[in-house]
Each structure stands twice: as structure tokens, then as C-alpha cells.
Design an enzyme around this catalytic site. Structure first.
Site, PDB file in Angstrom:
ATOM      1  CG  HIS A   1      33.935  17.530  66.804  1.00 38.31           C
ATOM      2  ND1 HIS A   1      33.226  16.772  67.510  1.00 38.31           N
ATOM      3  CD2 HIS A   1      34.195  17.301  65.490  1.00 38.31           C
ATOM      4  CE1 HIS A   1      33.308  16.053  66.871  1.00 38.31           C
ATOM      5  NE2 HIS A   1      33.191  16.032  65.806  1.00 38.31           N
TER       6      HIS A   1
ATOM      7  CD  GLU B   1      35.492  22.698  57.291  1.00 39.24           C
ATOM      8  OE1 GLU B   1      35.508  23.397  56.986  1.00 39.24           O
ATOM      9  OE2 GLU B   1      34.699  22.171  56.122  1.00 39.24           O
TER      10      GLU B   1
ATOM     11  N   PRO C   1      39.124  21.646  65.408  1.00 38.50           N
ATOM     12  CG  PRO C   1      41.351  21.268  64.424  1.00 38.50           C
ATOM     13  CD  PRO C   1      40.318  22.311  64.975  1.00 38.50           C
ATOM     14  CG  ASN C   2      43.384  20.367  67.536  1.00 33.12           C
ATOM     15  OD1 ASN C   2      43.276  19.144  66.206  1.00 33.12           O
ATOM     16  ND2 ASN C   2      42.949  20.952  67.617  1.00 33.12           N
TER      17      ASN C   2
ATOM     18  CB  VAL D   1      37.408  16.333  74.635  1.00 31.94           C
ATOM     19  CG1 VAL D   1      37.763  16.295  75.505  1.00 31.94           C
ATOM     20  CG2 VAL D   1      38.801  17.297  73.657  1.00 31.94           C
TER      21      VAL D   1
ATOM     22  CE  LYS E   1      42.277  20.131  71.948  1.00 27.57           C
ATOM     23  NZ  LYS E   1      42.372  21.191  73.231  1.00 27.57           N
TER      24      LYS E   1
ATOM     25  CG  ASP F   1      39.838  30.221  71.686  1.00 23.78           C
ATOM     26  OD1 ASP F   1      39.603  31.108  70.674  1.00 23.78           O
ATOM     27  OD2 ASP F   1      39.872  29.209  69.943  1.00 23.78           O
TER      28      ASP F   1
END
Length: 477
Positions: free
Chosen positions: A50, A52, A55-56, A58, A72, A166
Site C-alpha cells: 500500500h 499513495e 491506499p486501502n 489489507v 480490507k 485493476d
């Protein structure tokens, strides 16, 4: 059924195979339950990459019944509508596939938005493909990853979930026995002001750049970038890959660690599949069903392909002029043919950066308002100073730092780091840099000459001669 190659490659975490094989029904968790499971969202339980752009975070966690989970946790500004989040999570949670790391729950309390999925203890495809420590992933396993991923995507399509956001090597993980699984997290769009987003625009589908969102055909494009990663062992930008496809430059496209593991026909077919997936026009891309069928045939043929040590390595192909000219090498080409590393160092220092320096400087000038960009330029300057002083280990460190934050790829930095690796007897790392330099600048004869030096160090004289010939032909036109 292919032979289980995974046990020799992956090792499960201790005591993480006691949660059974069945996937539980989807449920809504409380924030406190997930806080306890992850030990207060401890930094020691973070399992994701992770930054910028991603950002999320896990986390790895464990429920009271002993089941391991992946949690997550989204940023506060993600999913402002709680009901929309729960509704979409429930739709994804209804999917249950043996080819996926399935969604088993969610949590929505206050500003918190969390997803809970089956935990995969053996890491991501990115880790095993790009950062392997013992030995590289075999051709047969790479085909298996591609086929299982296509099968998972087709399963989702059949259930009305035709958008996967993605798709990349971080979205594919391995279970306790090494089976590849597609993460369910990519089925959740993670909205920001109602728009989906990609973590890396250089690899985004063309229509995303035009429309700001993805469509079902975008998934096929992303699958093409995944095929590129699998065949090359590197992250090659699609626009460069299409040029390489047209030039049939298989030395750059194929991972040298796979030499001898496939036939020329199978290599050509996989390259053709990837090139079709990356077509700019969406109606020129194949369907996921077609990809499944083609990959299934490739996987079956891979089981029968001999992989005997000591066999001749397939000769890479190059685009040659219609009439072969006598091989006339520049001083750099001669130095690379002799593997005269001191001579190569002297010539690279004299060549400098040229046009490459102009491109990099212009990119940084545009973004110089951030202190980070200035710091990155300092890494390059320190790397150049170490390179001049022949402190090659230090040069590698600074050049690596520079490239990790550079907005564009610098072929000259890659060629300089290539020589640093050669000086340190790290021949495969050197070859990888020389190949990436050619990807960044297809007309760069310097990259081809350095490839020749690397190949000679690896005992591949025939391939080295071809690289020298191709580099010489580039300079002749």
C-alpha cells in the site's frame, strides 16, 4: 490434471491450514469483531502493498473459530453511501468459486468500510513472479495462473459481475497448497466521487484514459497486461509491448529464466493472445471464453513439453534487415563482445545521458513543485557520482531509489545499473536491466550491446551474437 508443482515453490505459514476447506456463508461483521481478529489492526498484521496510489490496507486476522481471514480496510472517503457498500458486498459475497479468494463478509459502521475474505497464506503472484528468492516460477505454473484467472473471471461474468477493477499481479494469490486464486476485492469498485480508478495509469486500458471509468472489455486489456507479466517476469508497459510484438523481439518479451521450458509455437501463441488482449479497439479483443480455451490447450501441451537440463536453448528472434550486412561494431559493441567491463564503463561515462537526460529533466521540471521530486533527482546525482567513482554497489542503491520514484523510465540509468550488476557478478539482474532499457527505448543499440555482454557471462554465446547483430543493424539505419 497437471502435476502439483506448487509444493516445491510455496510453503504455507505455520498453523494456517486448520480452518477447513469450505467457504462460510456471507455475513455482516461488527467493527469490534474485526478489531479483535486483527489485534487492533496491528501494523504487524498488514499483508498488502500500500502507498499513495494503493491506499486501502489489507490485514491478516483470525476469527474466534480459528479461521484465518483477510480484512480490507478502506479510507474514510471511500464508499460514502453505507447502503450501496453493503448491497454491492452482498452481490459479490454470493459468488463462490474454487478459483477465487471468496468474500465472506463486510462491515459498515460510521465511516468505516471493511471487506472480509478468505485468507491466502502463500502471498501474491507479484511476490513469486518478480521477487523470487530460490527459483523462478515455471512456465507450466504461469500458464496455470493465467487459466485459473480466466476461469474465475468467466465465473463472475456468468453471475452478472463483468467488471473486475485493476486486474494485476497483486490481485492473484496462492492458497495453502499453492493453488492460484483471484481476489474478490477487485469486484468492488471502491468509488471515489462515483468513479472507479486505476492504481497505475501507464497500464490502464485506453478507454479508461478517455472515459475515466472501466467497461467489461477493459478487463480483457488488463488480462493482457497480466499475460505480459507472466511471460516476461517483468512489468512491461502495454504501449512498449505492442512495439515488441510487431518486431517479434522475443529476447525482451520472454523471461530468460524460462529458457527450454516451451516450444516456439507455444511461445508465439501466448504472445499472440497477449497482443490481441491489448488491442486499442475493444471489438478487436478476444472474449474470456476464447482465452480460456486457448490457455487450456497451452497448459495441456506444457505438460508434454520436455524440460531436460542441457538441451539447447531456443534461439531468440530479431527483426533483421532484408539483406544481412557485415557485422560492424562500434567501440562499445566491441567492448561488450570482449566483455571488457572497464572499457564499457569508460564508454558509458563518455556517452552520458544525451536525449534521455532531456526527457527525464523535462518530466521532473513539470513536477518540481514537490520536495519528493527534488529528492529523487538527488538520488540520480548520487548514483552518477558513485558510478564515476566505480563504487558500483552504492551506485546500484541510489539508482534503484531513483527509479522507484521516477515519473518516466531512464534507459541510461538502467544501462548504468546493468554495468554495476555485471561488475558485481549479478548477471541475470544485469540482463534484466538491459532488456528493460530496450523496452523503454526500442532503438537503443547500447541496451542490445549490454545484453550481449550479459548473455556471454551467462554462457549464451549464440544469443549474444544475435544481440550484437541486432544492435549493429539499429545503428546502420
Amino acid at each position: 490434471m497437471i502435476e502439483n508443482l506448487t509444493l516445491a515453490v510455496f510453503t504455507a505459514d505455520n498453523n494456517e491450514d486448520d480452518d477447513g476447506s469450505s467457504c462460510p456463508n456471507f455475513r455482516v461483521f461488527s467493527l469490534e469483531q474485526l478489531r479483535v481478529a486483527t489485534e487492533g489492526f496491528s501494523a504487524g498484521n498488514i499483508v498488502s502493498e500500500h502507498n499513495e496510489r494503493v491506499p486501502n490496507i489489507v490485514y491478516k486476522g483470525r476469527l474466534n473459530d480459528g479461521r484465518w481471514i483477510a480484512v480490507k480496510r478502506f479510507q474514510r472517503l471511500s464508499w460514502p453511501d453505507s447502503s450501496e457498500f453493503i448491497e454491492e458486498a452482498q452481490a459479490v459475497g454470493r459468488c463462490r468459486s474454487e478459483h477465487m479468494a471468496n468474500l465472506i463478509g463486510c462491515c459498515s459502521e460510521g465511516h468505516e468500510r471493511l471487506l472480509v475474505a478468505e485468507y491466502m497464506p502463500n502471498g501474491t503472484l507479484a511476490k513469486h513472479l518478480f521477487h523470487w528468492e530460490k527459483r523462478p516460477m515455471k512456465w507450466e505454473m504461469r500458464l496455470r495462473v493465467a487459466l485459473h484467472t480466466a476461469t474465475a473471471l468467466e465465473y463472475c461474468n456468468d453471475r452478472g459481475l463483468d467488471l473486475y477493477h485493476d486486474l494485476n499481479t497483486y490481485r492473484i494469490m496462492f492458497d495453502k497448497v499453492g493453488n492460484p486464486k483471484l481476489s474478490c476485492f477487485g469486484l468492488m469498485k471502491c468509488s471515489r466521487e462515483g468513479k472507479s480508478y486505476s492504481t497505475n495509469l501507464a497500464f490502464a486500458p485506453p478507454e479508461y484514459l478517455r472515459l475515466g471509468t472501466v467497461i467489461p472489455e477493459s478487463v480483457i486489456f488488463s488480462f493482457g497486461t497480466l499475460l505480459l507479466d507472466l511471460m516476461s517476469g517483468r512489468h512491461i508497459p502495454p504501449n512498449h509491448a505492442l512495439d515488441l510484438f510487431r518486431g517479434k523481439n522475443y529476447l525482451v518479451l520472454m523471461d530468460s529464466a524460462l529458457d527450454g521450458q516451451f516450444s516456439d509455437e507455444d511461445r508465439t501463441e501466448l504472445i499472440h493472445l497477449a497482443s490481441r488482449c491489448l488491442m486499442p479497439e475493444i471489438d478487436e479483443r478476444p472474449s474470456i471464453k476464447f482465452l480460456m480455451s486457448a490457455l487450456s490447450r497451452l497448459e495441456k501441451r506444457a505438460e508434454l513439453w520436455p524440460n531436460v537440463k542441457g538441451e539447447d536453448i531456443p534461439t531468440p528472434s530479431y527483426t533483421e534487415p532484408a539483406t544481412k550486412q557485415p557485422l560492424r561494431l562500434t567501440p562499445l559493441g566491441e567492448a561488450c563482445w570482449r566483455v571488457d567491463l572497464s572499457g564499457i564503463h569508460e564508454l558509458l561515462e563518455k556517452l552520458g545521458y544525451g536525449e534521455d537526460d532531456v526527457v527525464v529533466t523535462n518530466e521532473f521540471s513539470f513536477q518540481m513543485w514537490t520536495g519528493r521530486m527534488q529528492e529523487n533527482m538527488d538520488y540520480k546525482k548520487h548514483g552518477d557520482a558513485a558510478f564515476r567513482a566505480k563504487d558500483f554497489e552504492t551506485a546500484v542503491e541510489f539508482y534503484t531509489e531513483f527509479m522507484s520514484g521516477a515519473p518516466v523510465i531512464s534507459p541510461t540509468v538502467l544501462t548504468r545499473r546493468c554495468l554495476c550488476y555485471l561488475m558485481s557478478d549479478m548477471f541475470r539482474e544485469a540482463l534484466s536491466d538491459a532488456m528493460q532499457a530496450q523496452v523503454a527505448s526500442p532503438e537503443c543499440s547500447t541496451a542490445l550491446y549490454l545484453q550481449a555482454a550479459c548473455l556471454l557471462k551467462l554462457g549464451m554465446e549464440a544469443e549474444a551474437k544475435e544481440a550484437l547483430r541486432h544492435g549493429s543493424s539499429l545503428e546502420a539505419f
